[in-house]
Design a protein around this motif. Sequence first.
Motif, short mmCIF file in Angstrom:
data_model
loop_
_atom_site.label_atom_id
_atom_site.label_comp_id
_atom_site.label_asym_id
_atom_site.label_seq_id
_atom_site.Cartn_x
_atom_site.Cartn_y
_atom_site.Cartn_z
N PRO A 71 0.83 -1.21 0.00
CA PRO A 71 0.00 0.00 0.00
C PRO A 71 0.87 1.26 0.00
N THR A 72 0.26 2.37 -0.31
CA THR A 72 0.94 3.66 -0.28
C THR A 72 0.31 4.53 0.80
N VAL A 73 0.91 5.68 1.03
CA VAL A 73 0.52 6.55 2.14
C VAL A 73 -0.95 6.94 2.12
N ASP A 74 -1.56 7.04 0.96
CA ASP A 74 -2.97 7.40 0.90
C ASP A 74 -3.88 6.32 1.48
N LEU A 75 -3.36 5.13 1.69
CA LEU A 75 -4.13 4.03 2.27
C LEU A 75 -3.82 3.81 3.75
N LEU A 76 -3.03 4.70 4.37
CA LEU A 76 -2.56 4.48 5.74
C LEU A 76 -3.70 4.23 6.73
N ASP A 77 -4.75 5.01 6.69
CA ASP A 77 -5.84 4.81 7.66
C ASP A 77 -6.50 3.44 7.47
N LYS A 78 -6.62 2.97 6.24
CA LYS A 78 -7.16 1.64 5.99
C LYS A 78 -6.20 0.58 6.50
N VAL A 79 -4.90 0.77 6.27
CA VAL A 79 -3.88 -0.18 6.71
C VAL A 79 -3.93 -0.32 8.24
N VAL A 80 -4.02 0.80 8.95
CA VAL A 80 -4.09 0.77 10.41
C VAL A 80 -5.40 0.11 10.85
N GLY A 81 -6.51 0.47 10.20
CA GLY A 81 -7.80 -0.14 10.54
C GLY A 81 -7.78 -1.65 10.36
N ILE A 82 -7.21 -2.12 9.27
CA ILE A 82 -7.10 -3.55 9.01
C ILE A 82 -6.31 -4.23 10.12
N GLY A 83 -5.27 -3.56 10.58
CA GLY A 83 -4.42 -4.13 11.62
C GLY A 83 -5.01 -4.09 13.01
N THR A 84 -6.14 -3.40 13.18
CA THR A 84 -6.72 -3.27 14.51
C THR A 84 -8.06 -3.99 14.64
N CYS A 85 -8.38 -4.85 13.67
CA CYS A 85 -9.58 -5.69 13.80
C CYS A 85 -9.22 -7.09 13.33
N THR A 86 -10.10 -8.03 13.59
CA THR A 86 -9.80 -9.41 13.22
C THR A 86 -10.70 -9.90 12.08
N GLY A 87 -10.12 -10.69 11.23
CA GLY A 87 -10.87 -11.31 10.15
C GLY A 87 -11.78 -12.42 10.64
N ALA A 88 -11.67 -12.79 11.90
CA ALA A 88 -12.55 -13.82 12.46
C ALA A 88 -14.00 -13.36 12.45
N ASP A 89 -14.21 -12.04 12.59
CA ASP A 89 -15.59 -11.53 12.60
C ASP A 89 -15.80 -10.33 11.67
N THR A 90 -14.83 -10.02 10.83
CA THR A 90 -14.92 -8.86 9.95
C THR A 90 -14.51 -9.23 8.53
N ASP A 91 -15.33 -8.87 7.55
CA ASP A 91 -14.94 -8.98 6.15
C ASP A 91 -14.15 -7.70 5.87
N LYS A 92 -12.84 -7.80 5.96
CA LYS A 92 -12.01 -6.60 5.86
C LYS A 92 -12.02 -5.99 4.46
N PHE A 93 -12.20 -6.79 3.42
CA PHE A 93 -12.30 -6.23 2.06
C PHE A 93 -13.51 -5.30 1.98
#
Length: 180
Positions: A71-93
């Motif tokens: 990813p690039t800097v324009d995606l930083l907030d998404k990158v952080v969000g992805i890293g702070t939730c779990t795919g066990a209960d979230t469709d991250k896409f």
Amino acid sequence: MHPLNLNQAFTLIESGPVVLVTTRDGDRANVMTISWTMVVDFTPVFAITTGEWNHSFAALRKHRECVIAIPTVDLLDKVVGIGTCTGADTDKFAQFALTPVPAQLVGAPLIKECLANIECKVIDIIEKHHIVVLSGVAAHVDAARQERRMVHAVGDGTFIVDGRKLDRRAMMAAKLPPGV
């Protein structure tokens, strides 16, 4: 100089760019944020650090393949969000409005919004250190993408953004292995 808590010493040796790693288990694709990455030698071999605590690790271990998306800097907030939730209960896409794109050689998807994607096969898992060694089998880059600056995690919740690129290829040409 003054003393630094040894537990914070890792923040002095900043790793490669923060990446998104996609996996697929059956019909379900997932994506995780990884800030500890490494290039192994001058070959398409990479290493990431992850383990049982990460929901994607089970698919990575079971199917032994993934995609490293850059990813690039324009995606930083998404990158952080992805890293702070779990795919066990979230469709991250869906949650982060990312577009999965079929890969050529692995079941895990590419991420359309990223600058580049590297399809990988797992060649080793070093359990003692939570290191997954990956062999790149295909790579894709979006040459038309305007934003190209990557982000690097310092490790304390802050990030460094790539800046100016300095060209010393001519100076190093005699020192590099053939093909690099």
